[in-house]
Design an enzyme around this catalytic site. Structure first.
Site, short mmCIF file in Angstrom:
data_model
loop_
_atom_site.label_atom_id
_atom_site.label_comp_id
_atom_site.label_asym_id
_atom_site.label_seq_id
_atom_site.Cartn_x
_atom_site.Cartn_y
_atom_site.Cartn_z
N ARG A 50 0.85 -1.20 0.00
CA ARG A 50 0.00 0.00 0.00
C ARG A 50 0.89 1.25 0.00
NH1 ARG A 50 -2.01 1.47 4.64
NH2 ARG A 50 -2.75 -0.59 5.23
N TYR A 102 -14.56 16.95 -16.91
CA TYR A 102 -14.95 15.55 -16.93
C TYR A 102 -16.12 15.36 -15.94
CZ TYR A 102 -14.68 10.53 -16.25
OH TYR A 102 -14.99 9.20 -16.17
N LYS A 198 -6.41 6.57 -20.08
CA LYS A 198 -6.60 7.10 -21.42
C LYS A 198 -5.30 6.98 -22.22
CE LYS A 198 -10.48 7.91 -19.43
NZ LYS A 198 -10.86 9.17 -18.83
#
Ligand SMILES: *Cc1c(COP(=O)(O)O)cnc(C)c1O
Length: 389
Positions: A50, A102, A198
């Site tokens: 983590r 967005y 993306k």
């Protein structure tokens, strides 16, 4: 090392990745949750995944190098990155954000961050007087440029001057241009966001997100956050993004070439009312885009004659898929009104120009003639359907 951009896409700032000395050319996937300690009080630098993982660290180094930042942090998605970034702010803080963002960012700000006591002014940063919206408690300005989906261009240098004058952080979501075409730190940004899903990943197969910063103080605060909120990118997904980034420059060039060809075709198509692409000479954003970016990208938006035609296009293209997302090898057509921007209140959506006649296209890297032929057959089959009635 001061490598060129394409070299950095493969090695970051240096070839220091062969930690296990096998000579592996491809960076290994360290699929481990935890790490053995040499002795009490000693660490290999890796304690628990983590906090740190070598594969994630490698993709972070590469992304930091591409943006010229001091540090980058890799998250499980773009939204996970923006959510963690919002933890830099306190109840009572105010942020100015562009009005055409967005959809997921707008949903986060209005439905989650507001509940946590943070307030927002959504303003069109491409033309309004941003300064008049600054309050005593304003802490940051958050923009995307080009905006999504209307492709407005915001002058990053100008917004940065205002941010600096009022001691505000300037946060730029650089997803649409990718670091290949635009580097907001050079224009005065303090934090850069990427949805790595993306262009960075580039194959429509993996979610990821990045926060990049050019200040060590912000980097330290963000490192504390990634370890605490626990939304860091998994080792295998880190590797997929590393692999995607290696071909970023050639994908960006090809996708941009395809976008330009599609724009040229759409400008001649009588059933298309408007085409929004920053690379169209004489349009509002063209000169600003040229002054702050090295290209115009591969995203474009267009408005057709009627809602019926828009819906017809979505079901009639054969090669191009009707799907959310962008920046991958496959060309995608999106319907912002019901997909990416469905959660934006209708009144704001229409005011921003996102009518039910608007389609967004993310050009992939196919042969451009096949893309144009696909759009052509979709437009002409509408005529046939219409004439039958
Ligand atoms: C997709 C996208 C996001 C969100 O990223 P995810 O990886 O889907 O969570 C944020 N900003 C922009 C501009 C995007 O296109």
């Amino acid at each position: 090392m001061n490598y060129g951009f394409a070299t950095k896409c493969i090695y970051g700032n240096g070839k220091d990745y062969d930690k296990d000395k096998t000579g592996a050319i491809s960076f290994p996937i360290y699929q481990t949750a935890t790490y053995a300690h040499p002795a009490v009080g000693e660490s290999t630098g890796f304690d628990y995944s983590r906090l740190q993982n070598p594969t994630r660290q490698q993709v972070e180094r590469v992304v930091a190098a591409l943006e010229g930042g001091v540090d980058a942090l890799a998250f499980a998605s773009g939204m996970a990155a923006i959510t963690a970034m919002m933890e830099l702010f306190q109840p009572g803080d105010h942020l100015i954000t562009d009005g055409d963002l967005y959809g997921g960012s707008i949903r986060l700000f209005d439905r989650v961050s507001e509940k946590n006591g943070i307030t927002f002014s959504h303003v069109d940063c491409s033309f309004v007087d941003i300064e008049s919206f600054i309050q005593k408690n304003t802490k940051a300005i958050f923009i995307e440029t080009p905006t999504n989906p209307m492709m407005n261009i915001i002058d990053i240098r100008k917004v940065s001057d205002i941010a600096k004058k009022h001691h505000l952080l300037l946060i730029v979501d650089n997803t649409f241009m990718s670091p290949y075409f635009q580097n907001p730190f050079e224009l005065g940004a303090d934090i850069i966001i990427h949805s790595g899903t993306k262009f960075l990943g580039g194959h429509n197969d993996t979610l990821s997100g990045f926060i990049v910063t050019n200040s060590q103080e912000l980097a330290d605060r963000l490192r504390f956050l990634i370890k605490t909120v626990g939304s860091g990118l998994a080792p295998f997904d880190s590797w997929l993004i590393l692999r995607g980034i290696k071909t970023l420059p050639i994908r960006m060039e090809k996708a941009q070439e395809n976008a330009k060809a599609v724009v040229e075709y759409l400008l001649k198509e009588p059933k298309v009312l408007n085409v929004y692409y920053p690379g169209i000479e004489g349009t509002k954003g063209y000169e600003i885009c040229r002054s702050q970016a090295r290209g115009f990208g591969s995203m474009l938006t267009f408005e057709v004659e009627s809602k019926e035609l828009a819906l017809h296009m979505l079901k009639s293209t054969k090669l191009i898929s009707f799907a959310e997302s962008l920046g991958g090898t496959e060309t995608l057509l999106t319907y912002p009104a019901t997909q990416t921007h469905a959660d934006v209140p209708e009144q704001i959506r229409i005011r921003n120009g996102i009518t039910d006649r608007v389609l967004r296209l993310s050009a992939g890297i196919e042969d451009k003639n096949d893309l144009i032929a696909d759009l052509e057959q979709a437009f002409s089959s509408f005529e046939k359907e219409y004439n039958k009635e």
